[in-house]
Design an enzyme around this catalytic site. Structure first.
Site, PDB file in Angstrom:
ATOM      1  CE1 TYR A   1      -4.172  -1.818   0.387  1.00 25.94           C
ATOM      2  CE2 TYR A   1      -2.762  -3.309   1.620  1.00 25.94           C
ATOM      3  CZ  TYR A   1      -3.949  -3.049   0.957  1.00 25.94           C
ATOM      4  OH  TYR A   1      -4.899  -4.030   0.864  1.00 25.94           O
TER       5      TYR A   1
ATOM      6  CD  GLU B   1      -1.634 -12.093 -11.043  1.00 27.07           C
ATOM      7  OE1 GLU B   1      -0.641 -11.419 -10.665  1.00 27.07           O
ATOM      8  OE2 GLU B   1      -2.754 -11.597 -11.240  1.00 27.07           O
TER       9      GLU B   1
ATOM     10  CB  CYS C   1      -7.301  -4.218  -5.675  1.00 23.21           C
ATOM     11  SG  CYS C   1      -8.806  -5.162  -5.891  1.00 23.21           S
ATOM     12  CG  HIS C   2      -5.335  -9.966  -7.272  1.00 24.61           C
ATOM     13  ND1 HIS C   2      -5.976  -9.374  -8.358  1.00 24.61           N
ATOM     14  CD2 HIS C   2      -4.318 -10.691  -7.779  1.00 24.61           C
ATOM     15  CE1 HIS C   2      -5.365  -9.754  -9.456  1.00 24.61           C
ATOM     16  NE2 HIS C   2      -4.351 -10.550  -9.143  1.00 24.61           N
TER      17      HIS C   2
ATOM     18  CG  ASN D   1     -10.814  -2.351  -8.274  1.00 22.74           C
ATOM     19  OD1 ASN D   1     -11.406  -2.030  -9.302  1.00 22.74           O
ATOM     20  ND2 ASN D   1      -9.761  -3.140  -8.296  1.00 22.74           N
TER      21      ASN D   1
END
Length: 159
Positions: A97, A155, A128-129, A120
């Site tokens: 953040y 990912e 945002c993950h 979001n």
């Protein structure tokens, strides 16, 4: 408002679209979907939703890294600035953040970054993950921490 939905490896997803097929919202949970339906008249269109379903399934199977869907965002200028910053986080990487706050020139706005992430409207597309807390800790996510961890795992991020 038009909607479509699909069952995925991370759960049941719903999508809100305009009549022209422009994506406006992705719903990760039934709770958020029900709040939306309370305030909107919706009708289903699998035809308009097909490209969205396809791209999400490709992403979740590891075949796609970026989305190429037409979308429209509604939010404040600050929120849009944060959401744009999310787009700069490469697939398979994370940012804190604080790093997001610094990237938009607002290093003191860490909590505001978290709040913007929670608003979001296009999670996963605006990733945002990929935003995590200090010391690589997973923090809040609209779909739950388990879903966030699963998305990062897809990912290749081990947290």
């Amino acid at each position: 408002m038009i909607y479509d939905e699909c069952q995925t490896i991370i759960g049941h997803l719903r999508f809100a679209l305009k009549e022209n097929g422009t994506l406006t919202r992705v719903f990760l949970t039934n709770y958020h979907w029900l709040l939306f339906v309370e305030n909107n008249t919706v009708k289903k269109s699998s035809e308009l939703g097909e490209p969205i379903r396809q791209q999400f399934q490709e992403y979740l199977s590891g075949e796609r890294k970026d989305f190429t869907l037409p979308f429209e965002l509604e939010g404040t200028s600050f929120q849009k600035q944060v959401w744009d910053a999310l787009q700069t986080i490469p697939y398979g990487e994370t940012r804190s953040y604080f790093e997001i706050a610094c990237s938009i020139g607002r290093p003191q706005a860490i909590r505001a970054i978290g709040h913007a992430n929670s608003r979001n409207p296009l999670p996963i597309i605006f990733p945002c993950h990929r935003v995590i807390g200090k010391n690589q800790r997973l923090t809040g996510y609209a779909g739950g921490i388990g879903m966030k961890k699963q998305l990062l795992h897809i990912e290749g991020v081990m947290v």
